[in-house]
Design a protein around this motif. Structure first.
Motif, short mmCIF file in Angstrom:
data_model
loop_
_atom_site.label_atom_id
_atom_site.label_comp_id
_atom_site.label_asym_id
_atom_site.label_seq_id
_atom_site.Cartn_x
_atom_site.Cartn_y
_atom_site.Cartn_z
N THR A 85 0.87 -1.23 -0.01
CA THR A 85 -0.20 0.01 0.08
C THR A 85 1.01 1.27 -0.09
O THR A 85 1.73 1.33 0.93
CB THR A 85 -0.92 0.00 1.10
OG1 THR A 85 -1.61 -1.30 1.30
CG2 THR A 85 -2.12 1.16 1.27
N LYS A 86 0.60 1.91 -1.03
CA LYS A 86 1.70 3.27 -1.05
C LYS A 86 1.11 4.59 -0.62
O LYS A 86 0.08 4.85 -0.60
CB LYS A 86 2.06 3.35 -2.70
CG LYS A 86 2.54 2.06 -3.40
CD LYS A 86 3.72 1.60 -2.85
CE LYS A 86 4.30 0.61 -3.56
NZ LYS A 86 5.39 -0.32 -2.64
N LYS A 87 2.06 5.30 -0.35
CA LYS A 87 2.07 6.65 0.06
C LYS A 87 2.33 7.80 -1.06
O LYS A 87 3.60 8.05 -1.18
CB LYS A 87 2.46 7.09 1.38
CG LYS A 87 2.35 8.22 2.05
CD LYS A 87 3.17 8.73 3.31
CE LYS A 87 2.71 7.87 4.53
NZ LYS A 87 3.46 8.39 5.66
N GLY A 88 1.18 8.27 -1.65
CA GLY A 88 1.71 9.01 -2.97
C GLY A 88 1.54 10.89 -2.53
O GLY A 88 2.46 11.64 -2.85
N CYS A 89 0.46 10.85 -1.60
CA CYS A 89 0.27 12.39 -1.20
C CYS A 89 0.22 12.59 0.29
O CYS A 89 0.26 13.49 0.86
CB CYS A 89 -0.77 12.90 -2.15
SG CYS A 89 -2.51 12.10 -1.40
N ASN A 90 -0.33 11.57 1.03
CA ASN A 90 -0.67 11.36 2.24
C ASN A 90 -1.81 12.40 2.61
O ASN A 90 -1.83 13.09 3.88
CB ASN A 90 0.61 11.52 3.25
CG ASN A 90 0.53 11.24 4.64
OD1 ASN A 90 -0.08 10.22 4.80
ND2 ASN A 90 1.22 11.58 5.50
N GLN A 91 -2.69 12.92 1.64
CA GLN A 91 -3.57 13.79 1.96
C GLN A 91 -4.86 13.46 1.30
O GLN A 91 -5.79 14.51 0.86
CB GLN A 91 -3.17 15.52 1.72
CG GLN A 91 -2.71 15.42 0.37
CD GLN A 91 -2.20 17.02 0.02
OE1 GLN A 91 -1.90 17.66 1.23
NE2 GLN A 91 -1.81 17.43 -1.00
N GLY A 92 -4.99 12.44 0.76
CA GLY A 92 -6.21 11.91 0.29
C GLY A 92 -6.64 12.28 -1.33
O GLY A 92 -7.70 12.30 -1.74
N ALA A 93 -5.54 12.59 -1.83
CA ALA A 93 -5.64 13.07 -3.14
C ALA A 93 -5.28 12.22 -4.37
O ALA A 93 -5.77 12.41 -5.49
CB ALA A 93 -4.94 14.63 -3.33
N CYS A 94 -4.68 11.30 -4.38
CA CYS A 94 -3.91 10.44 -5.22
C CYS A 94 -4.56 9.02 -5.12
O CYS A 94 -4.49 8.35 -6.51
CB CYS A 94 -2.72 10.48 -5.17
SG CYS A 94 -1.93 9.35 -3.94
N GLY A 95 -4.91 8.55 -4.23
CA GLY A 95 -5.50 6.95 -4.26
C GLY A 95 -4.51 5.95 -4.00
O GLY A 95 -5.02 4.83 -4.28
N ALA A 96 -3.38 6.20 -3.93
CA ALA A 96 -2.29 5.23 -4.27
C ALA A 96 -2.24 4.36 -2.66
O ALA A 96 -2.06 3.16 -2.79
CB ALA A 96 -0.89 5.92 -3.98
N CYS A 97 -3.01 4.77 -1.61
CA CYS A 97 -3.23 4.13 -0.28
C CYS A 97 -4.52 3.31 -0.26
O CYS A 97 -4.95 2.98 0.80
CB CYS A 97 -3.07 5.24 0.73
SG CYS A 97 -4.31 6.30 0.56
N THR A 98 -5.04 3.26 -1.43
CA THR A 98 -6.54 2.66 -1.33
C THR A 98 -6.39 1.35 -0.81
O THR A 98 -5.62 0.39 -1.22
CB THR A 98 -7.20 2.73 -2.54
OG1 THR A 98 -7.36 4.19 -3.04
CG2 THR A 98 -8.75 2.18 -2.66
N ILE A 106 -11.32 2.56 0.69
CA ILE A 106 -10.97 3.78 1.34
C ILE A 106 -9.51 4.19 1.25
O ILE A 106 -8.71 3.28 1.07
CB ILE A 106 -11.30 3.88 3.13
CG1 ILE A 106 -10.12 2.93 3.48
CG2 ILE A 106 -12.81 3.53 3.49
CD1 ILE A 106 -10.32 3.29 5.07
N VAL A 107 -9.30 5.52 1.16
CA VAL A 107 -7.93 6.00 1.49
C VAL A 107 -7.52 5.82 2.64
O VAL A 107 -7.71 6.71 3.75
CB VAL A 107 -7.81 7.53 0.74
CG1 VAL A 107 -7.99 7.41 -0.62
CG2 VAL A 107 -8.71 8.36 1.26
N SER A 108 -6.56 5.13 2.95
CA SER A 108 -5.94 4.73 4.30
C SER A 108 -5.18 5.72 4.72
O SER A 108 -4.80 5.85 6.19
CB SER A 108 -5.08 3.52 4.21
OG SER A 108 -3.92 3.58 3.32
N CYS A 109 -4.66 6.85 4.09
CA CYS A 109 -3.71 7.95 4.64
C CYS A 109 -4.75 8.80 5.43
O CYS A 109 -4.23 9.66 6.30
CB CYS A 109 -3.08 8.75 3.64
SG CYS A 109 -4.09 9.81 2.51
N LEU A 110 -6.16 9.00 5.13
CA LEU A 110 -6.76 9.82 5.90
C LEU A 110 -7.86 9.36 6.79
O LEU A 110 -8.77 9.68 7.15
CB LEU A 110 -7.77 10.55 4.63
CG LEU A 110 -7.18 11.39 3.62
CD1 LEU A 110 -8.42 12.26 2.91
CD2 LEU A 110 -6.51 12.55 4.46
S1 FES Z 1 -1.43 8.73 -0.09
FE1 FES Z 1 -2.51 9.87 -1.66
S2 FES Z 1 -4.49 9.49 -1.14
FE2 FES Z 1 -3.46 8.50 0.41
#
Ligand code: FES
Ligand code: FES
Length: 202
Positions: A85-98, A106-110
């Motif tokens: 599970t990746k961290k692309g932005c850490n603010q819910g904008a990229c979906g890499a952490c889905t 869900i986006v797990s960073c948020l």
């Molecule tokens: S890391 Fe980008 S939406 Fe979670």
């Protein structure tokens, strides 16, 4: 310094010098680390109480004491070593952490791990069955739905959610319902084809 104590012989009366000496003594006492520490307010670190959570991740139960400020994404990556599970932005904008939590994407960073006690979580690591890929993983390869691969775990977990929701009836529908997952490599045609193809097979 002038001692203005009117009754120098009176042991019960405090001269100005005496008051200053007392004040100095108190200041010295406060400077002793042990004395100052007694009764001091707990540090911010001590105040941050760990939260006990029970997470079932890819069928495996984990009992963890987590920092209540820690995101579910960070707990997966840093505590459970599930770095798929990746961290692309850490603010819910990229979906890499889905990921899927109780079947919902869900986006797990948020979200905080402490909020998910008892949750059933699925990540990219849990999809393949032994050496056999999940049909959507196979479809991504078949349709070249990836290039660098960084967005791919989030795309695939989101695709599984999209199909389960019944939002993969056409390429246009897939495009709309997968729009929260960004791909900088521009693999969108392959991603949409893979999700639509897998939806048609299930
Ligand atoms: S890391 Fe980008 S939406 Fe979670
Ligand atoms: S494959 Fe590189 S960001 Fe999507």
């Amino acid at each position: 310094m002038i001692d203005r104590n009117p009754n120098p012989g009176d042991a019960g009366a405090l001269s100005r010098r005496g008051v200053l000496q007392l004040a100095g003594g108190a200041a010295s006492f406060a400077a002793i680390p042990g004395a100052a520490a007694q009764g001091a307010a707990p540090s911010a670190q001590e105040a941050a109480m760990a939260s006990r959570v029970r997470l079932t991740v890819n069928g495996q139960v984990h009992e963890l004491d987590v920092d209540p400020r820690q995101s579910l994404l960070d707990v997966l990556r840093e505590r459970l070593d599930l770095t798929g599970t990746k961290k692309g932005c850490n603010q819910g904008a990229c979906g890499a952490c889905t990921i899927l939590v109780d079947g919902r994407r869900i986006v797990s960073c948020l979200t905080l791990a402490a909020m998910h006690d008892g949750a059933r979580i699925e990540t990219i690591e849990g999809l393949a069955n032994g050496g056999e890929l999940h049909p959507l993983q196979a479809a991504f390869i078949e349709h070249e739905g990836l290039q660098c691969g960084f967005c791919t775990p989030g795309q695939i977990m989101s695709g599984i959610g999209c199909i389960a929701e019944g939002h993969a009836g056409s390429p246009e529908e897939v495009q709309f319902w997968m729009s929260g997952n960004i791909c900088r490599c521009g693999a969108y045609p392959g991603i949409v084809a893979a999700v639509a193809d897998a939806a048609g097979r299930t």
